[in-house]
Design an enzyme around this catalytic site. Structure first.
Site, PDB file in Angstrom:
ATOM      1  N   CYS A 177      47.771  40.099  33.757  1.00 44.08           N
ATOM      2  CA  CYS A 177      46.598  39.865  34.607  1.00 44.08           C
ATOM      3  C   CYS A 177      46.920  38.956  35.778  1.00 44.08           C
ATOM      4  O   CYS A 177      46.059  38.708  36.621  1.00 44.08           O
ATOM      5  CB  CYS A 177      45.474  39.288  33.769  1.00 44.08           C
ATOM      6  SG  CYS A 177      45.209  40.264  32.289  1.00 44.08           S
ATOM      7  N   HIS A 317      39.715  32.851  37.643  1.00 40.67           N
ATOM      8  CA  HIS A 317      40.166  34.027  36.893  1.00 40.67           C
ATOM      9  C   HIS A 317      38.940  34.582  36.163  1.00 40.67           C
ATOM     10  O   HIS A 317      38.698  35.773  36.193  1.00 40.67           O
ATOM     11  CB  HIS A 317      41.282  33.623  35.937  1.00 40.67           C
ATOM     12  CG  HIS A 317      41.987  34.787  35.311  1.00 40.67           C
ATOM     13  ND1 HIS A 317      42.520  35.813  36.042  1.00 40.67           N
ATOM     14  CD2 HIS A 317      42.246  35.094  34.002  1.00 40.67           C
ATOM     15  CE1 HIS A 317      43.077  36.708  35.225  1.00 40.67           C
ATOM     16  NE2 HIS A 317      42.918  36.293  33.991  1.00 40.67           N
ATOM     17  N   HIS A 354      37.287  43.342  35.361  1.00 41.61           N
ATOM     18  CA  HIS A 354      38.666  42.850  35.387  1.00 41.61           C
ATOM     19  C   HIS A 354      39.571  43.978  35.861  1.00 41.61           C
ATOM     20  O   HIS A 354      39.824  44.927  35.125  1.00 41.61           O
ATOM     21  CB  HIS A 354      39.069  42.378  33.993  1.00 41.61           C
ATOM     22  CG  HIS A 354      40.347  41.589  33.976  1.00 41.61           C
ATOM     23  ND1 HIS A 354      41.245  41.574  35.027  1.00 41.61           N
ATOM     24  CD2 HIS A 354      40.872  40.776  33.021  1.00 41.61           C
ATOM     25  CE1 HIS A 354      42.267  40.791  34.719  1.00 41.61           C
ATOM     26  NE2 HIS A 354      42.066  40.298  33.503  1.00 41.61           N
TER      27      HIS A 354
END
Lengths: 427, 405
Positions: A177, A317, A354
């Protein structure tokens, strides 16, 4: 050592002169920014494949680009072409099909999907075999060379290098990620080394396919609040229950300040610094003391030669998993202390979900738009605050603010943590 | 500051292949004076021969069974070899050094659960064939942690967890050239004060149908009785893959000297390119690379470890480039290391670099790796060694490894 063209550490200042972005919210910066600042969610019921029997039935998907046959690799490539085309056009750099610098690409690991396996398995090649032996015999017929050219780990970057004419061997990378931020970091490092005046850095992901969804489900990482898809991603809220998979791409043209000024390019912002730290605690969880995340943030501040007092917005994030959001808060608190509550922090993932491999790049693109427009996009779905997370998350509505220096965080599975500090010109 | 402070030194090597484990075992087998017999698995993946891994006691480098269980075999192999390299460099267990070790791993991944795949393939065309059955089988039959064992960046993740490398962690993907880029980027960073200590490498498990499928979609595998590299061209060429893992510690001369670490060799230069392969492009690219890297190399004997993969036309083009070197007055002692290790994709260039550094440290080059006659015996030492790696369709890389005087 600092001069206009060199930073405090005597390295070339790196600026951005072109940005492109595509997400489930739309194509290009304008569509995305309008939707993002109005608090629009791009999360919907999945229609691309049947979700019968799956625990998660929602995602952010880019369905407005036609790919046949659809595959994660094919979509990752198409999305990257979209964003890179926009970025290069804005930068007005090079000539068509000839970009004057290398390519750094964050792209998902390549994999055949069931569509491809089915095509191989049903290929009538006259050899009676089962399972993989049958697919291997199909491969040997030579009918599947197009599949080869798309499903290698270096395929997306190879196609992009051919299309945009970037120089030298492209680099494809994965730091989970954090990948999008890593791609930016590699470009910044190359320009700082003086190897090139420009770099094309791209993050892309088109991974909403059935098996990817199942795999994240089996790790209990995904939200299962299927009833109201637009409400499912709720970073920093008490009722957060996992992330929502999504896809998209962002691309950047980075240049040395010197090269951009020489050719009279419009400068959109500066990458002040980047930093990283690897975690060695667990495959999907961070160290309980947050030391790896904290180390990544501190290394980034140090690399950028800025202090916590210089940061006036944090692009989080903020995945909406119970674990990430808690650890991200604790890590930021450790670094920023009492100042943290006075810094607005929002998570784009509340709206776009995401975007995995692309996330660090897409969120950097939105951070630059915040600097340019003076608007901080909100964290939506903020209805049940988590009392253990004391942050100003810019709840539910955008905020106007003069922002000149931003911290953007990315923390990945596998312990790969990368942060960026982005700021307005002049450096 | 000494001008050579940022020289790139190889200070640690971990190497595992079908020939065995560690530098010494490879050195002995490859310099025994009798031609090395490649180790082959000829029947399990017919028609594809592969070079299988020998039996490894993974617990020597990965003591916790729980860690081993969480990894795919390629990850175990890589984590094991990374541990060997760290020990060899004197870094293992040294928290202060590990905290500053930057890791760049070249990885593919994708080791599938073959049982689940096969069961699912079996349903195709059957009465219940369709998305609902597939969803049900995936949800019920995939092990939750299997995902992590096939994920590219989790080789690096496991190295961090098992060995405590935490300076940084990056994973490059993209077959052969990713294995080249991890070295090239690390070297450039060392030369430009962007890090002093690096762990780089890759691992490849050849003994898998899913890995063979990935490659042979492009019809680039050798699907016949085994032949060494240079003997395959007349029958269309092809790769024979091999299970290999190679990790190296690269370090600035200054950093290594300060902690008293001994170098195997210096990586004096490394260059990659990506040319249009039509009309001799790759040969010209390689010639230019050699002009840059080999500038100043004396004419005469030249040790060269070729990473040629065996696929055509790339392998023939590389041979043409090598013939050109002969014409320029270099007596090339060619060694195609794919003939003895197999082609190991992401791990291939790191393995070639390991062999080169090892030979430079011994001051002697390898016996010929095949009987083609192209690989002439050499007793000329190994002060300067060229290592090449080309992708089958794109990407050309060349490095110069030299003895540290």
């Amino acid at each position: 050592m600092k001069s206009e063209l060199l930073d405090e550490k005597g390295r070339p200042v790196v600026v951005v002169t072109g940005i492109g972005v595509v997400t489930p919210l739309g194509r290009g910066k304008d569509e995305n920014w309008k939707a993002l600042t109005s608090g629009t969610s791009g999360i919907t019921q999945i229609t691309r494949f049947s979700t019968e029997g799956l625990s998660t039935k929602i995602a952010g998907t880019v369905d407005f680009i036609d790919i046949a046959p659809l595959s994660g690799q094919g979509l990752a490539l198409a999305l990257a072409i979209e964003s890179a085309t926009e970025a290069i056009a804005q930068a007005e750099i090079g000539t068509k099909g000839s970009f004057p610098g290398p390519l750094f690409l964050a792209t998902p690991p390549a994999e055949l999907e069931w569509e491809q396996r089915k095509a191989l398995y049903t290929c009538d090649h006259g050899i009676s075999e089962t399972g993989y032996a049958h697919m291997l015999a199909a491969a040997r017929t030579g009918q599947f060379s197009e599949m080869y050219s798309l499903f290698q780990y270096g395929s997306v970057s190879d196609h992009l290098a051919d299309r945009f004419g970037t120089s030298g061997q492209p680099i494809s990378l994965s730091t989970a990620c954090a990948s999008g931020a890593s791609a930016i970091q590699l470009g910044i490092e190359a320009i700082r080394r003086g190897e090139t005046g420009a770099a094309l850095c791209v993050g892309t992901d088109g991974s909403v396919h059935v098996e990817a969804l199942v795999r994240f489900s089996l790790l209990s990482a995904l939200s299962t609040q299927n009833e109201f898809p637009e409400k499912a991603s709720k970073p920093f809220s008490k009722n957060r229950d996992g992330f929502v998979m999504s896809e998209g791409s962002a691309a950047f043209v980075f240049e040395s300040y010197e090269s951009a000024r020489t050719r009279g390019a419009k400068i959109l912002g500066v990458v002040r610094g980047c930093g990283e730290r690897a975690d060695n605690f667990h495959r999907t969880r961070s160290k309980p003391d947050g030391s790896a995340n904290i180390g990544a943030i501190r290394n980034t501040l140090d690399d950028a030669s800025v202090t916590i007092n210089d940061i006036d917005y944090i692009n989080a994030h903020g995945t909406s998993t119970p674990e990430n959001d808690k650890m991200e808060y604790l890590s930021l608190k450790a670094v920023f202390g009492d100042r943290l509550i006075r810094i607005p922090i929002s998570s784009n993932k509340s709206m776009i979900g995401h975007t995995l491999t692309a996330a660090g790049a897409i969120e950097a693109a939105f951070s630059f738009l915040t600097i340019q427009t003076g608007v901080i996009p909100p964290t939506i779905n903020c209805d049940v605050p988590d009392p253990d997370i004391e942050l100003d998350v810019v709840p539910n509505h955008k905020r106007e603010a003069s922002v000149s220096t931003i911290l953007s965080d990315s923390f990945g599975f596998g312990g790969q943590n990368v942060c960026l500090i982005l700021s307005a010109e002049p450096a | 500051m000494d001008l050579n402070d940022n020289d790139v030194w190889v200070t640690g090597i971990g190497l595992v292949s079908s020939l065995g484990e560690g530098c010494e075992e490879h050195w002995q087998k490859l310099t025994a004076g009798t031609r090395i017999e490649p180790v082959l698995e000829k029947s399990a993946f017919t028609p594809y021969p592969v070079h299988p891994l020998f039996e490894i006691d993974f617990s020597k480098q990965i003591p916790r069974r729980a860690d081993q269980r969480q990894m795919g075999k390629w990850q175990r192999l890589g984590t094991y070899t990374a541990g060997m390299a760290l020990s060899d460099a004197g870094i293992a267990g040294n928290a202060a050094l590990l905290e500053n070790t930057n890791m760049i791993v070249a990885a593919g991944g994708g080791e599938r659960d073959i049982e689940v795949d096969t069961a699912l393939l079996d349903t195709i065309g059957g009465p219940q064939d369709g998305e609902s059955l597939r969803n049900e089988m995936l949800m019920n039959d995939l092990r939750p942690t299997h995902f992590l064992s096939e994920l590219s960046n989790l080789l690096a993740g496991n190295i961090s967890i098992v060995h405590g490398v935490i300076g940084s962690s990056r994973t490059f993907m993209g077959e052969e050239m990713s294995g080249f880029s991890v070295v090239e980027i690390a070297a450039r960073r060392i030369q430009n004060n962007q890090g002093e200590l690096f762990l780089i490498g890759g691992a490849y498990n050849a003994e898998r149908q899913d890995m063979l499928l990935q490659l042979d979609l492009g019809q680039i595998l050798w699907a016949d009785e085994f032949e060494p590299l240079w003997a395959r061209q007349t029958k269309g060429g092809g790769m024979v893959t091999g299970s290999v893992s190679a990790f190296l510690v690269l370090e600035s001369k200054k950093h290594a000297s300060a902690r008293g670490a001994q170098p195997y060799a210096r990586l004096s230069g490394i260059l990659s390119g990506r040319c249009n392969r039509t009309e001799g492009g790759a040969m010209r690219a390689a010639e230019q690379q050699f002009e840059t890297l080999g500038h100043g190399l004396p004419r005469g004997p030249l040790a060269l470890l070729s990473g040629a993969c065996g696929a055509e036309p790339a392998t023939s083009q590389e041979l043409t480039f090598l013939e050109g070197l002969q014409d320029k007055g270099y007596e090339v002692a060619l060694r195609g290391f794919g003939s003895v290790l197999g082609h190991s994709v992401e791990a291939h260039f790191p393995a070639g670099l390991a062999l080169a550094a090892l030979a430079a440290s011994k001051g002697k080059f390898y016996d010929p790796f095949d009987r083609s006659g192209l690989e002439r015996p050499s007793s000329d030492g190994a002060e300067h060694i060229i290592v090449t790696t080309w992708g089958p369709f794109h990407g050309e890389g060349m490095a110069l490894v030299e003895e540290v005087a």
